[in-house]
Design a protein around this motif. Structure first.
Motif, PDB file in Angstrom:
ATOM      1  N   PRO A 279       0.812  -1.221   0.000  1.00 46.58           N
ATOM      2  CA  PRO A 279       0.000   0.000   0.000  1.00 46.58           C
ATOM      3  C   PRO A 279       0.843   1.268   0.000  1.00 46.58           C
ATOM      4  O   PRO A 279       0.376   2.328  -0.448  1.00 46.58           O
ATOM      5  CB  PRO A 279      -0.822  -0.115   1.289  1.00 46.58           C
ATOM      6  CG  PRO A 279      -0.066  -1.067   2.147  1.00 46.58           C
ATOM      7  CD  PRO A 279       0.618  -2.015   1.229  1.00 46.58           C
ATOM      8  N   ALA A 280       2.060   1.180   0.480  1.00 45.07           N
ATOM      9  CA  ALA A 280       2.903   2.379   0.519  1.00 45.07           C
ATOM     10  C   ALA A 280       3.275   2.850  -0.881  1.00 45.07           C
ATOM     11  O   ALA A 280       3.399   4.056  -1.130  1.00 45.07           O
ATOM     12  CB  ALA A 280       4.158   2.104   1.343  1.00 45.07           C
ATOM     13  N   THR A 281       3.463   1.926  -1.792  1.00 46.50           N
ATOM     14  CA  THR A 281       3.882   2.282  -3.158  1.00 46.50           C
ATOM     15  C   THR A 281       2.784   2.024  -4.192  1.00 46.50           C
ATOM     16  O   THR A 281       2.941   2.412  -5.354  1.00 46.50           O
ATOM     17  CB  THR A 281       5.127   1.474  -3.561  1.00 46.50           C
ATOM     18  OG1 THR A 281       4.809   0.067  -3.511  1.00 46.50           O
ATOM     19  CG2 THR A 281       6.291   1.767  -2.624  1.00 46.50           C
ATOM     20  N   GLY A 282       1.701   1.364  -3.770  1.00 52.07           N
ATOM     21  CA  GLY A 282       0.634   1.034  -4.706  1.00 52.07           C
ATOM     22  C   GLY A 282       1.069   0.052  -5.771  1.00 52.07           C
ATOM     23  O   GLY A 282       0.578   0.098  -6.909  1.00 52.07           O
ATOM     24  N   THR A 283       1.985  -0.857  -5.399  1.00 53.74           N
ATOM     25  CA  THR A 283       2.518  -1.812  -6.373  1.00 53.74           C
ATOM     26  C   THR A 283       2.121  -3.243  -6.009  1.00 53.74           C
ATOM     27  O   THR A 283       1.834  -3.566  -4.856  1.00 53.74           O
ATOM     28  CB  THR A 283       4.048  -1.731  -6.462  1.00 53.74           C
ATOM     29  OG1 THR A 283       4.613  -1.953  -5.160  1.00 53.74           O
ATOM     30  CG2 THR A 283       4.483  -0.368  -6.983  1.00 53.74           C
ATOM     31  N   TRP A 284       2.176  -4.093  -7.029  1.00 56.33           N
ATOM     32  CA  TRP A 284       1.779  -5.496  -6.921  1.00 56.33           C
ATOM     33  C   TRP A 284       2.955  -6.371  -7.346  1.00 56.33           C
ATOM     34  O   TRP A 284       3.671  -6.044  -8.291  1.00 56.33           O
ATOM     35  CB  TRP A 284       0.579  -5.775  -7.821  1.00 56.33           C
ATOM     36  CG  TRP A 284      -0.516  -4.756  -7.700  1.00 56.33           C
ATOM     37  CD1 TRP A 284      -0.571  -3.523  -8.301  1.00 56.33           C
ATOM     38  CD2 TRP A 284      -1.700  -4.866  -6.915  1.00 56.33           C
ATOM     39  NE1 TRP A 284      -1.716  -2.854  -7.950  1.00 56.33           N
ATOM     40  CE2 TRP A 284      -2.445  -3.658  -7.093  1.00 56.33           C
ATOM     41  CE3 TRP A 284      -2.236  -5.854  -6.096  1.00 56.33           C
ATOM     42  CZ2 TRP A 284      -3.660  -3.424  -6.485  1.00 56.33           C
ATOM     43  CZ3 TRP A 284      -3.447  -5.632  -5.485  1.00 56.33           C
ATOM     44  CH2 TRP A 284      -4.155  -4.433  -5.668  1.00 56.33           C
ATOM     45  N   THR A 285       3.111  -7.500  -6.646  1.00 55.98           N
ATOM     46  CA  THR A 285       4.241  -8.389  -6.922  1.00 55.98           C
ATOM     47  C   THR A 285       3.760  -9.832  -7.014  1.00 55.98           C
ATOM     48  O   THR A 285       2.938 -10.277  -6.198  1.00 55.98           O
ATOM     49  CB  THR A 285       5.309  -8.279  -5.817  1.00 55.98           C
ATOM     50  OG1 THR A 285       5.725  -6.910  -5.699  1.00 55.98           O
ATOM     51  CG2 THR A 285       6.509  -9.160  -6.124  1.00 55.98           C
ATOM     52  N   LEU A 286       4.284 -10.534  -7.993  1.00 51.91           N
ATOM     53  CA  LEU A 286       4.060 -11.971  -8.091  1.00 51.91           C
ATOM     54  C   LEU A 286       5.256 -12.664  -7.449  1.00 51.91           C
ATOM     55  O   LEU A 286       6.359 -12.661  -8.009  1.00 51.91           O
ATOM     56  CB  LEU A 286       3.936 -12.392  -9.558  1.00 51.91           C
ATOM     57  CG  LEU A 286       3.691 -13.885  -9.821  1.00 51.91           C
ATOM     58  CD1 LEU A 286       2.323 -14.314  -9.314  1.00 51.91           C
ATOM     59  CD2 LEU A 286       3.819 -14.195 -11.319  1.00 51.91           C
ATOM     60  N   PRO A 287       5.104 -13.245  -6.238  1.00 55.24           N
ATOM     61  CA  PRO A 287       6.243 -13.884  -5.575  1.00 55.24           C
ATOM     62  C   PRO A 287       6.821 -15.018  -6.430  1.00 55.24           C
ATOM     63  O   PRO A 287       6.114 -15.606  -7.253  1.00 55.24           O
ATOM     64  CB  PRO A 287       5.633 -14.426  -4.272  1.00 55.24           C
ATOM     65  CG  PRO A 287       4.408 -13.583  -4.052  1.00 55.24           C
ATOM     66  CD  PRO A 287       3.885 -13.289  -5.421  1.00 55.24           C
ATOM     67  N   PRO A 288       8.103 -15.336  -6.263  1.00 50.74           N
ATOM     68  CA  PRO A 288       8.734 -16.351  -7.116  1.00 50.74           C
ATOM     69  C   PRO A 288       8.070 -17.721  -7.025  1.00 50.74           C
ATOM     70  O   PRO A 288       8.020 -18.454  -8.017  1.00 50.74           O
ATOM     71  CB  PRO A 288      10.189 -16.388  -6.624  1.00 50.74           C
ATOM     72  CG  PRO A 288      10.182 -15.697  -5.296  1.00 50.74           C
ATOM     73  CD  PRO A 288       9.069 -14.718  -5.340  1.00 50.74           C
ATOM     74  N   GLU A 289       7.547 -18.065  -5.841  1.00 53.40           N
ATOM     75  CA  GLU A 289       6.877 -19.364  -5.709  1.00 53.40           C
ATOM     76  C   GLU A 289       5.597 -19.399  -6.547  1.00 53.40           C
ATOM     77  O   GLU A 289       5.300 -20.384  -7.234  1.00 53.40           O
ATOM     78  CB  GLU A 289       6.567 -19.652  -4.249  1.00 53.40           C
ATOM     79  CG  GLU A 289       7.795 -19.787  -3.357  1.00 53.40           C
ATOM     80  CD  GLU A 289       8.417 -18.453  -2.979  1.00 53.40           C
ATOM     81  OE1 GLU A 289       9.570 -18.454  -2.487  1.00 53.40           O
ATOM     82  OE2 GLU A 289       7.771 -17.396  -3.171  1.00 53.40           O
ATOM     83  N   GLN A 290       4.832 -18.303  -6.477  1.00 53.15           N
ATOM     84  CA  GLN A 290       3.618 -18.219  -7.291  1.00 53.15           C
ATOM     85  C   GLN A 290       3.962 -18.153  -8.775  1.00 53.15           C
ATOM     86  O   GLN A 290       3.223 -18.666  -9.622  1.00 53.15           O
ATOM     87  CB  GLN A 290       2.785 -17.005  -6.876  1.00 53.15           C
ATOM     88  CG  GLN A 290       1.924 -17.237  -5.634  1.00 53.15           C
ATOM     89  CD  GLN A 290       2.670 -17.001  -4.335  1.00 53.15           C
ATOM     90  OE1 GLN A 290       3.884 -17.169  -4.276  1.00 53.15           O
ATOM     91  NE2 GLN A 290       1.953 -16.621  -3.292  1.00 53.15           N
ATOM     92  N   ALA A 291       5.088 -17.529  -9.100  1.00 50.77           N
ATOM     93  CA  ALA A 291       5.501 -17.457 -10.500  1.00 50.77           C
ATOM     94  C   ALA A 291       5.758 -18.847 -11.068  1.00 50.77           C
ATOM     95  O   ALA A 291       5.427 -19.131 -12.230  1.00 50.77           O
ATOM     96  CB  ALA A 291       6.746 -16.587 -10.632  1.00 50.77           C
ATOM     97  N   MET A 292       6.338 -19.731 -10.267  1.00 48.01           N
ATOM     98  CA  MET A 292       6.562 -21.107 -10.732  1.00 48.01           C
ATOM     99  C   MET A 292       5.252 -21.802 -11.066  1.00 48.01           C
ATOM    100  O   MET A 292       5.161 -22.576 -12.025  1.00 48.01           O
ATOM    101  CB  MET A 292       7.302 -21.916  -9.668  1.00 48.01           C
ATOM    102  CG  MET A 292       8.785 -21.656  -9.586  1.00 48.01           C
ATOM    103  SD  MET A 292       9.609 -22.887  -8.536  1.00 48.01           S
ATOM    104  CE  MET A 292       9.404 -24.372  -9.521  1.00 48.01           C
ATOM    105  N   ALA A 293       4.228 -21.534 -10.272  1.00 44.89           N
ATOM    106  CA  ALA A 293       2.949 -22.211 -10.444  1.00 44.89           C
ATOM    107  C   ALA A 293       2.070 -21.561 -11.502  1.00 44.89           C
ATOM    108  O   ALA A 293       1.202 -22.224 -12.081  1.00 44.89           O
ATOM    109  CB  ALA A 293       2.199 -22.253  -9.107  1.00 44.89           C
ATOM    110  N   LEU A 294       2.278 -20.283 -11.769  1.00 44.61           N
ATOM    111  CA  LEU A 294       1.347 -19.542 -12.615  1.00 44.61           C
ATOM    112  C   LEU A 294       1.946 -19.037 -13.931  1.00 44.61           C
ATOM    113  O   LEU A 294       1.191 -18.808 -14.887  1.00 44.61           O
ATOM    114  CB  LEU A 294       0.800 -18.337 -11.840  1.00 44.61           C
ATOM    115  CG  LEU A 294      -0.042 -18.658 -10.600  1.00 44.61           C
ATOM    116  CD1 LEU A 294      -0.254 -17.400  -9.770  1.00 44.61           C
ATOM    117  CD2 LEU A 294      -1.368 -19.273 -11.000  1.00 44.61           C
ATOM    118  N   ALA A 295       3.264 -18.846 -13.981  1.00 46.31           N
ATOM    119  CA  ALA A 295       3.856 -18.184 -15.144  1.00 46.31           C
ATOM    120  C   ALA A 295       4.773 -19.069 -15.965  1.00 46.31           C
ATOM    121  O   ALA A 295       5.019 -18.771 -17.134  1.00 46.31           O
ATOM    122  CB  ALA A 295       4.633 -16.942 -14.687  1.00 46.31           C
ATOM    123  N   ASP A 296       5.289 -20.145 -15.375  1.00 48.93           N
ATOM    124  CA  ASP A 296       6.287 -20.969 -16.054  1.00 48.93           C
ATOM    125  C   ASP A 296       5.682 -22.309 -16.442  1.00 48.93           C
ATOM    126  O   ASP A 296       5.590 -23.224 -15.631  1.00 48.93           O
ATOM    127  CB  ASP A 296       7.495 -21.171 -15.139  1.00 48.93           C
ATOM    128  CG  ASP A 296       8.611 -21.967 -15.813  1.00 48.93           C
ATOM    129  OD1 ASP A 296       8.455 -22.323 -17.003  1.00 48.93           O
ATOM    130  OD2 ASP A 296       9.621 -22.236 -15.149  1.00 48.93           O
TER     131      ASP A 296
END
Length: 360
Positions: free
Chosen positions: A87-104
């Protein structure tokens, strides 16, 4: 005689509220399945796969999508734990563990395709409701085409991670036979993911993939060409109990025996093909032998698949055995013994798979 619903005085309000909370979670998960599928289709996860924080506007520019749609999508994903939000920066991150399951898609943990499978299955809900009333079947070929694509994408990472490195070596003498140039028949091959992977690993062996679904066989032939194994792999349309004549060192059935109308007949035909010294390998969903063994999150998934896919498929075929996706090793062993196999054992397993070896 009519029955009445329990009066409010008989209801434990704390338990009621807890159950409503559970259902709220289920509603959110159901809606989120579609949003995961959108993230997969639109490349949103892949655009965040570096796990660096991104604003909604930056993600919209990166993916050519509308920021007005992205904002609620991002909120849903963060609420479900798929993304993290600062909330401080208004940014969103895909954690590396989720990236393995969702992006690769090459990752053995890739899971986004499970939502493609689930959403496609729900598209046939009206047809399954009708079958509940009539008891008739609903064939694999009748499902929304997204199911066929989602099934290939969902199962393939598990096959990549386990089939050649672990499952085939767990079978008695099979790996050596294939290295010398054996012959394999892959029954219920679908789009041919398992067949092509085995052919790539054993360049001296020959392979035949069979499936009753002509459209899947057409795709499998394309996969063989793309995989560089078309010279040693053939795909034909055939029923499991009507396989072509010829000896095989190995017959495989990946996640399909429980879908068959007459699994005993299909296994008996496999026994004829493997002869005195061949092997049948079954890969089936992980299950215990009793209902109470399967009352957990994975069992919930498999019972759901059995209701919407596996049981309707079996009831659409002669025999109508309807083993379902939670058959368990004892029932599967009984089926194989009835087919004529005398040596049956669980050769390997994963958290989601049983690998069963059967020999004469």
């Amino acid at each position: 005689m009519s029955t009445s619903i329990s009066s409010p005085a008989e209801v434990d309000t704390d338990r009621l509220q807890a159950f409503i909370g559970q259902m709220v979670g289920d509603v959110g998960a159901t809606l989120s399945a579609g949003l995961v599928l959108l993230g997969d289709r639109l490349g949103l996860y892949r655009a965040m796969a570096d796990s660096r924080p991104v604003t909604a506007e930056e993600l919209a520019e990166r993916t050519g999508t509308s920021v007005a749609y992205l904002r609620p999508w991002l909120g849903n994903q963060a609420a479900g734990g798929y993304l993290s939000y600062d909330p401080a920066t208004g940014t969103w991150t895909l954690p590396p563990e989720q990236a393995m399951a969702l992006a690769d898609e090459s990752s053995p943990a890739f899971f986004a395709a499970s939502m493609q499978l689930a959403v496609a299955t729900l598209a046939d809900l009206d047809a399954i409701e009708s079958r509940f009333r009539t008891g008739e079947g609903f064939g694999w070929h009748e499902h929304d085409p997204g199911l066929f694509i989602g099934t290939e994408r969902f199962f393939r990472p598990g096959y990549v991670a386990n089939l050649v490195p672990a499952w085939l070596p767990a079978l008695d003498g099979v790996e050596a036979k294939l290295n010398r140039g054996g012959h394999v028949i892959d029954v219920g091959c679908g789009h041919g993911a398992s067949t092509v992977l085995m052919a790539q690993a054993f360049p001296s062996a020959t392979f035949l993939g069979v499936d009753y679904h002509p459209e899947s066989i057409a795709v499998a032939r394309q996969r063989a060409v793309a995989g560089g194994v078309a010279d040693r792999v053939r795909f034909d349309t055939a029923e499991a109990a009507e396989l072509p004549d010829g000896a095989a060192d190995l017959v495989t059935m990946f996640d399909c025996l429980h879908d068959m109308g007459d699994p005993v007949e299909a296994a008996a035909r496999a026994l004829q093909l493997v002869g005195e010294d061949g092997t049948l390998m079954l890969v089936e969903p992980m299950a215990g032998d009793h209902v109470e063994d399967n009352l957990h999150p994975l069992g919930r998934v498999f019972y759901g698949a059995s209701t919407l896919i596996c049981t309707p498929s079996s009831l659409d075929q002669p025999g109508r055995r309807a083993l379902g996706a939670q058959a368990g090793p004892a029932l599967l062993t009984d089926v194989l013994h009835a087919a004529g196999f005398s040596r049956v054992r669980v050769a390997a397993s994963t958290p989601v798979n049983l690998v069963i070896e059967a020999r004469r």
